[in-house]
Design an enzyme around this catalytic site. Structure first.
Site, PDB file in Angstrom:
ATOM      1  N   CYS A  75      -2.479  -7.094  19.956  1.00  0.00           N
ATOM      2  CA  CYS A  75      -1.536  -8.473  19.847  1.00  0.00           C
ATOM      3  C   CYS A  75      -1.150  -8.757  21.693  1.00  0.00           C
ATOM      4  CB  CYS A  75       0.304  -7.585  19.798  1.00  0.00           C
ATOM      5  SG  CYS A  75      -0.157  -6.649  18.096  1.00  0.00           S
ATOM      6  N   ASN A  99       4.259 -10.757  11.243  1.00  0.00           N
ATOM      7  CA  ASN A  99       3.093  -9.399  12.250  1.00  0.00           C
ATOM      8  C   ASN A  99       1.553 -10.486  13.131  1.00  0.00           C
ATOM      9  OD1 ASN A  99       1.791  -8.819  15.031  1.00  0.00           O
ATOM     10  ND2 ASN A  99       2.939  -6.789  15.214  1.00  0.00           N
ATOM     11  N   HIS A 124       5.148 -12.120  21.825  1.00  0.00           N
ATOM     12  CA  HIS A 124       4.543 -11.466  20.612  1.00  0.00           C
ATOM     13  C   HIS A 124       5.572 -11.250  19.365  1.00  0.00           C
ATOM     14  CE1 HIS A 124       2.246  -9.009  17.781  1.00  0.00           C
ATOM     15  NE2 HIS A 124       2.643  -8.646  17.917  1.00  0.00           N
TER      16      HIS A 124
HETATM   17  N1  COA Z   1      11.132  -0.179   2.212  1.00  0.00           N
HETATM   18  C1  COA Z   1      11.454   0.386   2.921  1.00  0.00           C
HETATM   19  N2  COA Z   1      12.205   1.859   3.431  1.00  0.00           N
HETATM   20  C2  COA Z   1      11.544   2.376   4.011  1.00  0.00           C
HETATM   21  C3  COA Z   1      10.349   0.979   4.376  1.00  0.00           C
HETATM   22  C4  COA Z   1      10.113  -0.203   3.336  1.00  0.00           C
HETATM   23  N3  COA Z   1       9.521  -1.155   3.876  1.00  0.00           N
HETATM   24  N4  COA Z   1       9.298   1.978   4.798  1.00  0.00           N
HETATM   25  C5  COA Z   1       9.979   3.389   5.401  1.00  0.00           C
HETATM   26  N5  COA Z   1      10.946   3.251   4.518  1.00  0.00           N
HETATM   27  C6  COA Z   1      11.853   4.525   4.630  1.00  0.00           C
HETATM   28  C7  COA Z   1      11.372   5.492   5.614  1.00  0.00           C
HETATM   29  O1  COA Z   1      10.534   6.701   4.286  1.00  0.00           O
HETATM   30  C8  COA Z   1      11.923   6.213   5.475  1.00  0.00           C
HETATM   31  O2  COA Z   1      12.611   6.594   4.850  1.00  0.00           O
HETATM   32  P1  COA Z   1      14.227   7.988   4.944  1.00  0.00           P
HETATM   33  O3  COA Z   1      15.034   8.722   5.536  1.00  0.00           O
HETATM   34  O4  COA Z   1      14.705   8.613   3.064  1.00  0.00           O
HETATM   35  O5  COA Z   1      12.188   9.752   5.191  1.00  0.00           O
HETATM   36  C9  COA Z   1      13.297   5.525   6.390  1.00  0.00           C
HETATM   37  O6  COA Z   1      13.004   3.982   5.632  1.00  0.00           O
HETATM   38  C10 COA Z   1      13.187   4.826   7.800  1.00  0.00           C
HETATM   39  O7  COA Z   1      11.432   5.255   8.407  1.00  0.00           O
HETATM   40  P2  COA Z   1      11.265   4.523   9.704  1.00  0.00           P
HETATM   41  O8  COA Z   1      10.361   5.164   9.912  1.00  0.00           O
HETATM   42  O9  COA Z   1      11.963   5.736  11.042  1.00  0.00           O
HETATM   43  O10 COA Z   1      12.637   3.925  10.290  1.00  0.00           O
HETATM   44  P3  COA Z   1      12.167   2.651  10.915  1.00  0.00           P
HETATM   45  O11 COA Z   1      14.036   2.259  11.896  1.00  0.00           O
HETATM   46  O12 COA Z   1      11.551   3.002  12.905  1.00  0.00           O
HETATM   47  O13 COA Z   1      11.807   1.547  11.211  1.00  0.00           O
HETATM   48  C11 COA Z   1       9.575  -0.246  11.445  1.00  0.00           C
HETATM   49  C12 COA Z   1      10.310   1.434  10.849  1.00  0.00           C
HETATM   50  C13 COA Z   1       7.800  -0.041  11.396  1.00  0.00           C
HETATM   51  C14 COA Z   1      10.467  -1.525  10.388  1.00  0.00           C
HETATM   52  C15 COA Z   1      10.198   0.252  12.920  1.00  0.00           C
HETATM   53  O14 COA Z   1       9.830   1.588  13.381  1.00  0.00           O
HETATM   54  C16 COA Z   1       8.714  -0.304  13.888  1.00  0.00           C
HETATM   55  O15 COA Z   1       9.814  -1.902  13.610  1.00  0.00           O
HETATM   56  N6  COA Z   1       8.465  -0.419  14.856  1.00  0.00           N
HETATM   57  C17 COA Z   1       7.734  -1.110  15.232  1.00  0.00           C
HETATM   58  C18 COA Z   1       6.578  -1.072  15.079  1.00  0.00           C
HETATM   59  C19 COA Z   1       5.716  -2.925  15.516  1.00  0.00           C
HETATM   60  O16 COA Z   1       6.396  -3.842  15.403  1.00  0.00           O
HETATM   61  N7  COA Z   1       4.308  -2.071  15.281  1.00  0.00           N
HETATM   62  C20 COA Z   1       3.490  -3.704  15.848  1.00  0.00           C
HETATM   63  C21 COA Z   1       3.495  -3.740  17.754  1.00  0.00           C
HETATM   64  S1  COA Z   1       2.820  -4.984  17.898  1.00  0.00           S
END
Ligand code: COA
Length: 331
Positions: A114, A285, A255
């Site tokens: 990215c 993204n 980004h």
């Molecule tokens: N829909 C519904 N529930 C979801 C889900 C979705 N699409 N994705 C994950 N969950 C659930 C998980 O299973 C988990 O459930 P549980 O508590 O019952 O186990 C819960 O939501 C929390 O999951 P988690 O992965 O801890 O969520 P989070 O708050 O960290 O959010 C992201 C996940 C990916 C949105 C977040 O971590 C993020 O934005 N990270 C940065 C990613 C990024 O920008 N990457 C590119 C960089 S260039």
């Protein structure tokens, strides 16, 4: 004095909404969860034969037209991508160079996830400083829908397809006097396992074994923590170098990874969130393509105007991160 001579972008026609992901793609998710966790409502997805090279070509053509530059005058084509047309070779940039008729150019892909577009601009700046009479085409292009695991709701909901491009060359004599560009680019390979795509030479091939999993993987929380520290740090480093305050920046074109990352960065910097340009709601993204797509949109809707102090900031797999601070359009 170098200048961004023109911008262009391309987004595939097909739009997939968050509701589509749950209803059509049977993913166990919903619009409320995705929007509240990312700021994304929909993304564009390439269909049929449209893929990274064709999208990059369309964005590149638009940038050349907006710059009024003949493809034969382009000496360098860089395509920043982590979803290349082919598995590493030939480069997507070579296909684009041919499709655009940039017959006098050398072309290569740049793999910095990215941060790829920002790294690419810096490469073009370096090349054009050595060869002031030449012009470069820097493209960010991604077809992430083809490398995402559409059963993994923790990653696929974030990504989209598209391409953006800029043409860089000399500013006319006397233009942009006093404008200066600052860059701050870094990598931290200790975080290499945080986000990537398996299936390269890292995994030994066992003849006769089933095909390897080549989907994108990501430690979402880890990447989030990295990003919310990195974006403010890069902006602060650029300002320190330039001897200005963060509040002196008119617009940041970051980004487009996640609205929550921008929100947190704005708070840490004490900088208004409205001055972080964002189109993530409708693009998702698009990795290396996100900054040039956002820049083209910002130029077209008047958010970026000549004379404004703007900054790009990228961060992603590698880990890679960095930014540029410029007085638009002078580089
Ligand atoms: N829909 C519904 N529930 C979801 C889900 C979705 N699409 N994705 C994950 N969950 C659930 C998980 O299973 C988990 O459930 P549980 O508590 O019952 O186990 C819960 O939501 C929390 O999951 P988690 O992965 O801890 O969520 P989070 O708050 O960290 O959010 C992201 C996940 C990916 C949105 C977040 O971590 C993020 O934005 N990270 C940065 C990613 C990024 O920008 N990457 C590119 C960089 S260039």
């Amino acid at each position: 004095m170098l200048k961004i001579l023109g911008t262009g972008s391309y987004l595939p026609e097909k739009v997939v909404t968050n509701d589509d992901l749950s209803k059509v793609y049977n993913l166990d998710t919903n619009d409320e969860w995705i929007y509240s966790h990312s700021g994304i409502h929909s993304r564009h997805i390439a269909e049929g034969t449209d893929a990274t090279a064709s999208m990059a070509t369309k964005a590149g053509k638009a940038a050349l037209e907006s710059a009024g530059v003949d493809p034969l005058d382009i000496a360098l084509v860089i395509v920043a991508t982590v979803s290349p047309e082919y598995h590493a070779l030939p480069s997507t940039a070579c296909i684009v160079q041919d499709a655009l008729g940039c017959k006098n150019a050398y072309a290569f892909d740049l793999m910095a996830a990215c941060s790829g577009f920002v790294f690419g601009l810096e490469q073009a700046r370096g090349y054009l400083t050595l060869h002031p009479d030449k012009k470069a085409l820097v493209i960010g292009a991604e077809c992430l829908s083809r490398i995402c695991d559409w059963t993994d709701r923790g990653t696929c909901i974030l990504f989209g397809d598209g391409a953006g491009a800029v043409v860089v060359g000399q500013a006319p004599e006397g233009e942009g006097e006093g404008a200066k560009t600052y860059s701050y680019l870094r990598s931290d390979g200790s975080g290499a396992e945080m986000m990537g795509r398996k299936g390269g030479t890292h995994d030994p091939v066992v003849i006769g074994a089933p095909a390897k999993n080549e989907w994108l993987f990501m430690n979402g929380r880890g990447v989030f923590q990295f990003a919310i520290k990195t974006v403010p740090m890069v902006i602060e480093e650029l300002c320190k170098e330039a001897g200005i305050q963060v509040s002196d920046i008119d617009l940041i074109v970051p980004h487009q990874a996640n609205m929550r990352i921008l929100d947190s960065s704005a708070k840490r910097l004490g900088y208004p969130l409205e001055k972080f340009y964002s189109n993530i709601e409708t693009t998702g993204n698009t990795s290396g393509a996100s900054i040039p797509i956002a820049l083209d949109a910002a130029v077209k809707d008047g958010s970026v105007k000549p004379g404004m102090k703007i900054s790009f900031v990228g961060f992603g797999a590698g880990l890679t991160y960095g930014g540029l601070l410029m007085t638009y359009p002078y580089l």
